[in-house]
Design a protein around this motif. Sequence first.
Motif, mmCIF file in Angstrom:
data_model
loop_
_atom_site.group_PDB
_atom_site.id
_atom_site.type_symbol
_atom_site.label_atom_id
_atom_site.label_comp_id
_atom_site.label_asym_id
_atom_site.label_seq_id
_atom_site.Cartn_x
_atom_site.Cartn_y
_atom_site.Cartn_z
ATOM 1 N N THR A 155 0.894 -1.170 -0.037
ATOM 2 C CA THR A 155 0.085 0.200 0.106
ATOM 3 C C THR A 155 0.852 1.086 -0.086
ATOM 4 O O THR A 155 0.587 2.521 -0.412
ATOM 5 C CB THR A 155 -0.861 0.008 1.303
ATOM 6 O OG1 THR A 155 -1.733 -1.132 1.203
ATOM 7 C CG2 THR A 155 -1.598 1.355 1.475
ATOM 8 N N PHE A 156 2.043 1.317 0.530
ATOM 9 C CA PHE A 156 2.767 2.266 0.827
ATOM 10 C C PHE A 156 3.763 2.609 0.037
ATOM 11 O O PHE A 156 4.769 3.509 0.200
ATOM 12 C CB PHE A 156 3.265 2.483 2.499
ATOM 13 C CG PHE A 156 2.209 2.223 3.463
ATOM 14 C CD1 PHE A 156 1.009 3.311 3.516
ATOM 15 C CD2 PHE A 156 1.797 0.652 3.994
ATOM 16 C CE1 PHE A 156 0.029 2.923 4.462
ATOM 17 C CE2 PHE A 156 0.693 0.852 4.610
ATOM 18 C CZ PHE A 156 -0.339 1.864 4.746
ATOM 19 N N ALA A 163 -3.185 7.192 2.504
ATOM 20 C CA ALA A 163 -2.803 6.253 3.095
ATOM 21 C C ALA A 163 -1.492 6.475 3.886
ATOM 22 O O ALA A 163 -1.293 6.122 5.352
ATOM 23 C CB ALA A 163 -2.362 5.023 1.952
ATOM 24 N N ALA A 164 -0.507 7.480 3.382
ATOM 25 C CA ALA A 164 0.529 7.826 3.988
ATOM 26 C C ALA A 164 0.070 8.447 5.335
ATOM 27 O O ALA A 164 0.715 8.308 6.370
ATOM 28 C CB ALA A 164 1.415 8.704 3.099
ATOM 29 N N LEU A 167 -1.192 6.021 7.927
ATOM 30 C CA LEU A 167 -0.029 5.293 8.526
ATOM 31 C C LEU A 167 0.917 6.065 9.719
ATOM 32 O O LEU A 167 0.959 5.404 10.720
ATOM 33 C CB LEU A 167 0.915 4.736 7.543
ATOM 34 C CG LEU A 167 2.187 3.975 7.864
ATOM 35 C CD1 LEU A 167 1.932 2.676 8.660
ATOM 36 C CD2 LEU A 167 3.058 3.690 6.882
ATOM 37 N N SER A 191 6.275 -1.465 5.949
ATOM 38 C CA SER A 191 5.552 -0.173 5.232
ATOM 39 C C SER A 191 6.045 1.110 5.736
ATOM 40 O O SER A 191 6.057 1.836 4.731
ATOM 41 C CB SER A 191 4.195 -0.354 6.165
ATOM 42 O OG SER A 191 3.439 -1.691 5.705
ATOM 43 N N HIS A 194 8.770 1.451 3.243
ATOM 44 C CA HIS A 194 8.330 1.764 1.739
ATOM 45 C C HIS A 194 7.957 3.303 1.824
ATOM 46 O O HIS A 194 8.450 3.863 0.603
ATOM 47 C CB HIS A 194 7.281 0.779 1.688
ATOM 48 C CG HIS A 194 7.672 -0.460 1.114
ATOM 49 N ND1 HIS A 194 6.747 -1.574 0.598
ATOM 50 C CD2 HIS A 194 8.869 -1.095 1.017
ATOM 51 C CE1 HIS A 194 7.428 -2.559 0.327
ATOM 52 N NE2 HIS A 194 8.700 -2.440 0.533
ATOM 53 N N LEU A 195 7.529 3.678 2.787
ATOM 54 C CA LEU A 195 6.797 4.944 2.564
ATOM 55 C C LEU A 195 8.152 6.142 2.615
ATOM 56 O O LEU A 195 8.083 7.233 2.043
ATOM 57 C CB LEU A 195 5.844 5.406 3.860
ATOM 58 C CG LEU A 195 5.449 6.803 3.626
ATOM 59 C CD1 LEU A 195 4.439 6.963 2.476
ATOM 60 C CD2 LEU A 195 4.449 7.123 5.003
#
Length: 360
Positions: A155-156, A163-164, A167, A191, A194-195
């Motif tokens: 997702t990220f 979404a960011a 989270l 996650s 990844h972001l």
Amino acid sequence: MTNVLSFARRSARPDGGLGALLAAFAHHRRRPGDAFWLKENAELLGILAATGRRLPDLQLAVYQPFHEGVEEQIAFHPQYYRMLLGLTLSLETLGFPGDKGRRLAEWIAAQGWIDSEVNDLQRAETRHLLALAGVEVDQPGLEARLLQFMSRPATFALPNPRAAYDLLHAIFYLTGYGRRPMELPAKARESLLHLGCLAHLEQNGDLLAEVLIALAYCNEPLPPLWLAMVLAERAEFRILPEECRDSADAYHNFLVNQWLLITIGDTAFCETFPAGPMRFSLNRSPISPMREWAQALQNMGEGRRADWARMRAACQGRVSETAMRVADAGAAGSPGFETFFAVFAREAGPAPAARNRVAG
């Protein structure tokens, strides 16, 4: 993880000119009491309160009209109860006299406003704010659902501001803004990395600073590449003695940058702020390296592959030197870059089958 630094959190050194900054936010940027005013002041005071400091009465006095009228505001604008409660609690945490925050929290809990929220993140924020005031509310399964959301790394790895935000703020609320550091499950940690990879590729210092703060709140080491980028950006801000006529200035970038500095024990909010109105300026490229890479990959069509080395070679003539340099730095210094890129590349596959329509 290799090539990372870990920072001990300690108190920031004394401020300089913070009273002028508070006065600008309280009186000179937005119309007092409207939604933009609430948002900006809640962010400023929330960041200061989260650092555990107390401010002189003279600096906080600019908020006396708000504090005196908050009961009337929350009665007439209950849709803003989270911002109003957060602002009140932050003020009193910073040293403003009174216990209105606790009384507002008790009223909010008695009214059951937490049950009016549409999603778990808003419920988590409400629970966090009520807990700050010493009011506990039961929300069975809330933390488990948030962790489930946080534990889907794919997702990220794609641009998704909603979404960011969710989270990062889930981590802020679950840790009480660092008051209760938590250990992230492996997938949730992936996650967050990844972001961070995405924010670095985009050269988005605002987002990357919040990723670093979230990592610090989870006792995770901070990648030097990411930290260096955000620390370098602090010299790029310009604070101009003029009115801010829209909400598009860089105030939020500035506040989050300063928040990170405090979190890692550096000096923050020490600029010589001008008296009166303030506008925050930060030069940013109109096209980010992340967008260049996304466009290049999309234009490759069926040639896209979830492999950084192959895509780097294939895209060398499709992106600018700057975009290539930023991606190369990310590949060398961003933890989890290859697994991030495998998702970001969106390897070409069969398109969803079109559904046959039957004329009727």
